[in-house]
Design an enzyme around this catalytic site. Structure first.
Site, PDB file in Angstrom:
ATOM      1  N   HIS A 188     -23.180 -15.387 -25.074  1.00  0.00           N
ATOM      2  CA  HIS A 188     -23.458 -16.372 -26.086  1.00  0.00           C
ATOM      3  C   HIS A 188     -22.760 -17.562 -25.162  1.00  0.00           C
ATOM      4  CE1 HIS A 188     -25.026 -18.138 -29.169  1.00  0.00           C
ATOM      5  NE2 HIS A 188     -24.313 -17.645 -30.223  1.00  0.00           N
TER       6      HIS A 188
ATOM      7  N   ASP B 157     -28.448 -19.152 -25.498  1.00  0.00           N
ATOM      8  CA  ASP B 157     -28.313 -19.372 -27.087  1.00  0.00           C
ATOM      9  C   ASP B 157     -29.056 -18.301 -27.968  1.00  0.00           C
ATOM     10  OD1 ASP B 157     -27.124 -21.796 -26.473  1.00  0.00           O
ATOM     11  OD2 ASP B 157     -28.823 -22.838 -26.318  1.00  0.00           O
TER      12      ASP B 157
END
Length: 421
Positions: free
Chosen positions: A394, A398
């Site tokens: 992450h 995204d």
């Protein structure tokens, strides 16, 4: 009589030390030239150390799990003649050439399967009371592995080796004797504690998993895929496959779907060097396939999946899986992946939370296929459904991009003809 000191040789890969993972001899053993003395490991490279001379083992330089520096004394032998150490001189004075290591699983040289241990005829089953509760049986990792596979509690096996060490012959005799009579009837508490030292490949796995979880901010995205059409196509292709073509599993189709999805989202096929703050996007799609082996989890790599069709992916996957399970996969076949697939096959469960293979940024987890009722707008119909559990870094991927990637794979698997377009 003289003394011959065998030092840990340079095992390659530019390393200065190696972990001692198995002794194949004990003090007092008589060894011949080329007898395997010990096994050491660095990264995922296992190397066997042979004896260059004939002699009797006088001393062993470490315990299982110890990290030994290259050039350190490993074994001392009593030999006929002068040996390579002057009487009273330290072991470091040994001057004869060190033995050449024999490469096994994970080395860069062509692997040579170890010769099977010489077995004597099974001895009569040992008698007498079992090992006292709490005493840890002494046995090599190979003997422990065989005992686990056979469901044998080594605490019940009498060892004939030095200090009660359990040998392959002791285990053979115990198995041949059949089930041992129970000490008594009724239930009783088990207060034993078994200490298992984390060594070798298991230590490497632990270190890699800890690195991945400590550095990577994981996000896991799960979606279900209707693979009814894919399973029908796969069955038809397997039914009509030509001689020499491998049998297709679902993984080659998934690999080809990933290649197509990566072409649209190249950021997924990358390594993240978090220390340098650089993302390395790879053009070649090198798919690692997490595989369980008798010694632990390894990740053989199907290189350039973008240049292979479904049959080519299947053939290479079969070759690598066989080599990994046999322990003959080379180091170049176990490194260099840019994205990984993890699958537990029929035991895949409904949902998993895969750990990313550092320094990659994504991993795709395959869960088991189940027939579930699916509403088609007017009624429930049986469909073959499979969940994909995929994790992403992450820090650089995204959530939206992760969802788009998985949705693209889902669309390709649900309409498998698109995989071939």
């Amino acid at each position: 009589m003289g003394e011959y000191v065998i030092k840990l040789p340079d095992v390659g890969e530019g390393v200065a030390e190696a972990e001692l993972v198995e002794w194949n001899v004990a003090v007092g053993d008589v060894v011949q030239e080329d007898t395997i003395l010990a096994s050491v490991m660095t990264d995922k490279a296992a190397v066997e150390i042979p004896s260059p001379v004939e002699g009797t083992v006088k001393w062993l330089g470490g315990e299982i799990g110890d990290v030994v520096a290259v050039g350190s004394p490993l074994v001392r032998l009593e030999v006929a003649g002068e040996g390579n150490v002057a009487p009273g001189a330290p072991a470091e004075a040994a001057s004869d050439p060190e033995p050449a290591p024999v490469a096994t699983a994970g080395t860069e040289t062509a692997p040579t399967p170890p010769a099977p241990p010489k077995r004597e005829a099974p001895r009569p089953a040992s008698t007498g009371a079992p090992r006292r509760q709490g005493d840890r049986p002494i046995a090599s990792p190979a003997v422990r592995g065989r005992a686990r596979e056979a469901g044998v509690d080594l605490r019940q096996v009498r060892g004939s080796g030095p200090a009660g060490r359990i040998t392959h012959e002791d285990l053979d005799a115990f198995i041949e004797a059949g089930p041992q009579p129970a000490a008594g009837l009724g239930l009783r508490p088990d207060t034993s504690v078994t200490d298992v030292k984390v060594i070798g490949l298991r230590r490497r796995i632990a270190e890699k998993m800890a690195l991945s979880k400590s550095r990577i901010a994981h996000i896991t995205y799960v979606d279900e895929v209707d693979v009814t059409a894919l399973e029908e196509l796969r069955a038809q292709l397997n039914k009509n496959k030509q001689d020499g073509q491998p049998r297709l599993t679902i993984l080659p189709f998934l690999m080809r779907a990933m290649v197509k999805a990566i072409a649209e989202q190249p950021a997924i096929n990358a390594h993240y060097d978090d220390e340098a703050g650089v993302i390395h996007r790879h053009g070649g799609v090198h798919i690692g396939i997490a595989a369980q082996t008798p010694t632990g989890l390894v990740v053989p790599v199907v290189r350039h999946a973008e240049a292979r069709d479904v049959w080519g992916c299947a053939a290479e996957l079969n070759r690598l899986s066989d080599a990994a399970k046999a322990g003959t996969a080379g180091r170049d076949e176990l490194t260099g992946s840019t994205i990984t697939i993890t699958s537990l096959g029929a035991m895949g469960g409904l949902v998993t939370t895969p750990v990313i293979n550092h320094p990659e940024v994504a991993i795709v987890g395959v869960n088991k296929i189940q027939v579930r009722p699916v509403w088609d707008g007017s009624q429930f119909v049986p469909r073959r459904m499979m969940n994909l559990s995929s994790s992403f870094d992450h820090r650089v991927i995204d959530g939206w991009d992760a969802a788009v990637f998985v949705q693209r794979i889902k669309a390709l698997l649900e309409t498998p003809a698109m995989i071939f377009m």
